[in-house]
Design an enzyme around this catalytic site. Structure first.
Site, short mmCIF file in Angstrom:
data_model
loop_
_atom_site.label_atom_id
_atom_site.label_comp_id
_atom_site.label_asym_id
_atom_site.label_seq_id
_atom_site.Cartn_x
_atom_site.Cartn_y
_atom_site.Cartn_z
N ASP A 186 0.84 -1.20 0.00
CA ASP A 186 0.00 0.00 0.00
C ASP A 186 0.88 1.25 0.00
O ASP A 186 2.04 1.20 0.43
CB ASP A 186 -0.88 0.04 1.25
CG ASP A 186 -1.86 -1.12 1.30
OD1 ASP A 186 -2.19 -1.67 0.24
OD2 ASP A 186 -2.29 -1.46 2.43
N1 URA Z 1 -1.18 -5.94 4.00
C1 URA Z 1 -1.68 -4.69 3.99
O1 URA Z 1 -2.69 -4.40 4.62
N2 URA Z 1 -1.03 -3.75 3.26
C2 URA Z 1 0.11 -4.02 2.58
O2 URA Z 1 0.67 -3.11 1.96
C3 URA Z 1 0.63 -5.30 2.62
C4 URA Z 1 -0.04 -6.27 3.34
#
Ligand code: URA
Length: 246
Positions: free
Chosen positions: A104
């Site tokens: 993310d």
């Molecule tokens: N899980 C999440 O919630 N975000 C990420 O970026 C990776 C794994």
């Protein structure tokens, strides 16, 4: 001269065995003619090889890079709004590299890049169960039974999660830092799992993926895999090619 299936594998199209299946099924043309027999040799410099109409270029060499993604960078190759992407942080690669899986925008940590499509699939396909380890700072301190729920599977809006390992690493100002290990890679999975047990994610960092670890890379820094990491990656690729051909 080079065997056609080896050429296709080295170009990142498929494993050697998968390439044989593609050839047998009539997907591959050399200089405009469909080739279905095994063992055909080609000249990678002069012959035109196509798979389902896509011209396959000789891949001089695979490339592999491990990046410590800082928060604030998109895990995409290009952004229509010109926002910073992880590609901006890489050295000038000779060939196009793609991130294997995504983090993310606000997540930091290990992001692996390669131009080897078969390896990328081996690392991300759910059937290969490659472990991803996250360090997660959550609001409050989860109880033993909340952490146990993670190990039994959580019902999210896209179905049950596979069992996840978790353990509290330390407590900082009333918030827990937890180490969570997943063998899946759904969208925002860690954040959604934590929310489901009643804790908001305050910070999230991926510290390992399969044989690769973040080590002491600083945010924004990159490195190439070590000899031993590379060996394990190639072993994983081989194992996954064997699984797919069964
Ligand atoms: N899980 C999440 O919630 N975000 C990420 O970026 C990776 C794994």
């Amino acid at each position: 001269m080079e065997r056609l299936n080896k050429f296709l594998a080295q170009a990142g199209v498929a494993s050697r065995r998968q390439a044989e299946s593609l050839i047998r099924a009539g997907h591959v043309k050399v200089n405009g003619a469909v080739i279905i027999e095994m063992g055909v040799q080609i000249d990678p410099q002069n012959d035109l090889v196509e798979v389902d109409g896509r011209v396959i270029k000789e891949q001089a060499q695979y490339e592999y890079i491990i990046l410590h993604k800082p928060p604030g960078y998109l895990s995409t190759v290009r952004d229509p709004f010109q926002r910073p992407t992880v590609i901006d942080l890489l050295p000038n690669p000779k060939s196009r590299l793609y991130p294997v899986g995504r983090l993310d925008l606000d997540t930091s940590g290990l992001l692996f890049f390669t131009n080897d499509g078969v390896l990328a699939l081996a690392l991300t396909h759910p059937r290969h169960l490659v472990e991803k380890v996250y360090q997660v700072k959550v609001s409050g301190i989860p109880t033993d039974s909340e952490l146990q729920a993670l190990s039994q599977g959580i019902l999210l809006d896209d179905g049950w999660t596979a069992p996840a390992k978790s353990a509290i690493d330390r407590i900082e100002n009333g918030n827990a830092i937890i180490r969570v290990t997943l063998r899946e890679g759904r969208k925002r999975q860690v954040k959604r799992m934590m929310l489901a047990i009643g804790h908001r994610v305050l910070a999230l960092q991926r510290i390992a993926m399969g044989p690769l670890t973040l080590g002491d890379l600083k945010p924004g820094e990159w490195r190439c895999p070590s000899e031993s990491e590379l060996k394990q990656l190639l072993k994983l690729k081989e194992k996954s090619a064997n699984l797919s051909s069964k």
